[in-house]
Design a protein around this motif. Sequence first.
Motif, PDB file in Angstrom:
ATOM      1  N   GLY A   1      -3.038 -42.119  87.126  1.00 40.02           N
ATOM      2  CA  GLY A   1      -3.837 -42.380  88.314  1.00 40.02           C
ATOM      3  C   GLY A   1      -4.816 -43.511  88.106  1.00 40.02           C
ATOM      4  N   VAL A   2      -5.432 -43.566  86.934  1.00 31.86           N
ATOM      5  CA  VAL A   2      -6.323 -44.682  86.595  1.00 31.86           C
ATOM      6  C   VAL A   2      -5.559 -46.000  86.646  1.00 31.86           C
ATOM      7  N   VAL A   3      -4.339 -45.986  86.112  1.00 31.68           N
ATOM      8  CA  VAL A   3      -3.533 -47.210  86.095  1.00 31.68           C
ATOM      9  C   VAL A   3      -3.166 -47.635  87.505  1.00 31.68           C
TER      10      VAL A   3
ATOM     11  N   GLY B   1       7.823 -36.081  86.978  1.00 34.39           N
ATOM     12  CA  GLY B   1       7.160 -35.030  86.228  1.00 34.39           C
ATOM     13  C   GLY B   1       5.729 -34.742  86.619  1.00 34.39           C
ATOM     14  N   ARG B   2       5.132 -33.846  85.841  1.00 34.30           N
ATOM     15  CA  ARG B   2       3.732 -33.469  86.082  1.00 34.30           C
ATOM     16  C   ARG B   2       2.794 -34.667  85.945  1.00 34.30           C
ATOM     17  N   GLY B   3       3.133 -35.580  85.029  1.00 36.74           N
ATOM     18  CA  GLY B   3       2.304 -36.761  84.839  1.00 36.74           C
ATOM     19  C   GLY B   3       2.317 -37.713  86.018  1.00 36.74           C
ATOM     20  N   ASP B   4       3.250 -37.495  86.961  1.00 40.29           N
ATOM     21  CA  ASP B   4       3.338 -38.358  88.143  1.00 40.29           C
ATOM     22  C   ASP B   4       2.592 -37.781  89.342  1.00 40.29           C
ATOM     23  N   ILE B   5       2.021 -36.601  89.184  1.00 38.94           N
ATOM     24  CA  ILE B   5       1.270 -35.998  90.280  1.00 38.94           C
ATOM     25  C   ILE B   5      -0.021 -36.779  90.534  1.00 38.94           C
ATOM     26  N   CYS B   6      -0.763 -37.070  89.474  1.00 38.10           N
ATOM     27  CA  CYS B   6      -2.039 -37.776  89.628  1.00 38.10           C
ATOM     28  C   CYS B   6      -1.871 -39.128  90.332  1.00 38.10           C
TER      29      CYS B   6
END
Length: 268
Positions: A155-157, A179-184
Amino acid sequence: MSDLVVVFDFDRTMIEGDSDDWVVTQMGLTQLFNQLRRTLPWNSLMDRMMEELHSLDKTVEDIANCMRLTPFDSHMIEAIKSAHSLGCDLKIISDANQFFIETILEHHGLLGCFSEIYTNPTSVDENGRLRILPYHNSALAHHGCNLCPSNLCKGVVVNDIRTSALGHGKKRFIYLGDGRGDICPTLKLVDGDYVMPRKNYPLWDRICSKPTHIKAEVHEWSNAEELEKVLLHLINTISINENCGGKNSSHPNSSKCQSKTRPFCSIS
């Protein structure tokens, strides 16, 4: 389409499997990996795997040769090349690492299609060992996001990319992930953006369970062939709408300018 930024996740999105799992399995590290999995953060664990390979006299080129064998679907290759040829600005945000991603993309002639790759950096030390480092340095490790690991908040990126993109006239995003890392990063998308979650994967599950939290327009996909069709249709529809001077519309059945609709998750 110079105003359209297309952001890809890598593992289980651009490639069918996971690049970390691939090298662990193919290079005989499964037993050690499983022993250490609960004791180290993932990023540190993969760096430890590279240390083990070095102790076994495996060279960086040996690792590269392993990565070149990673399965890569031809439909994904065509999707990337077509989106690039249509003038989209292609980027990657991945919790894999620079060496794995660049080696695979270069092998398939795709590295030049991407303007930026945001991932965990790599280097080769004085002993010839491949090192895998965290994307965020220690100052940013505590980024305050409870959805992402400390080494990389996507999300920061995305926010950083948006700030830069707006400065260059780019206004719309398509984000592809699983994945879960793509939720943010999906939660950072705004009205006028698009998200393409892989069906029956964690990002898709989250979108379907809490659709009102998502401002971007949702277009699901199940495999590389479907991703290619959905992505290119979406790009072409956005282009048509821009040429018509109308509002956004990227519904899969859209063939001309019309008001915006939001495809829903068809849970089966």
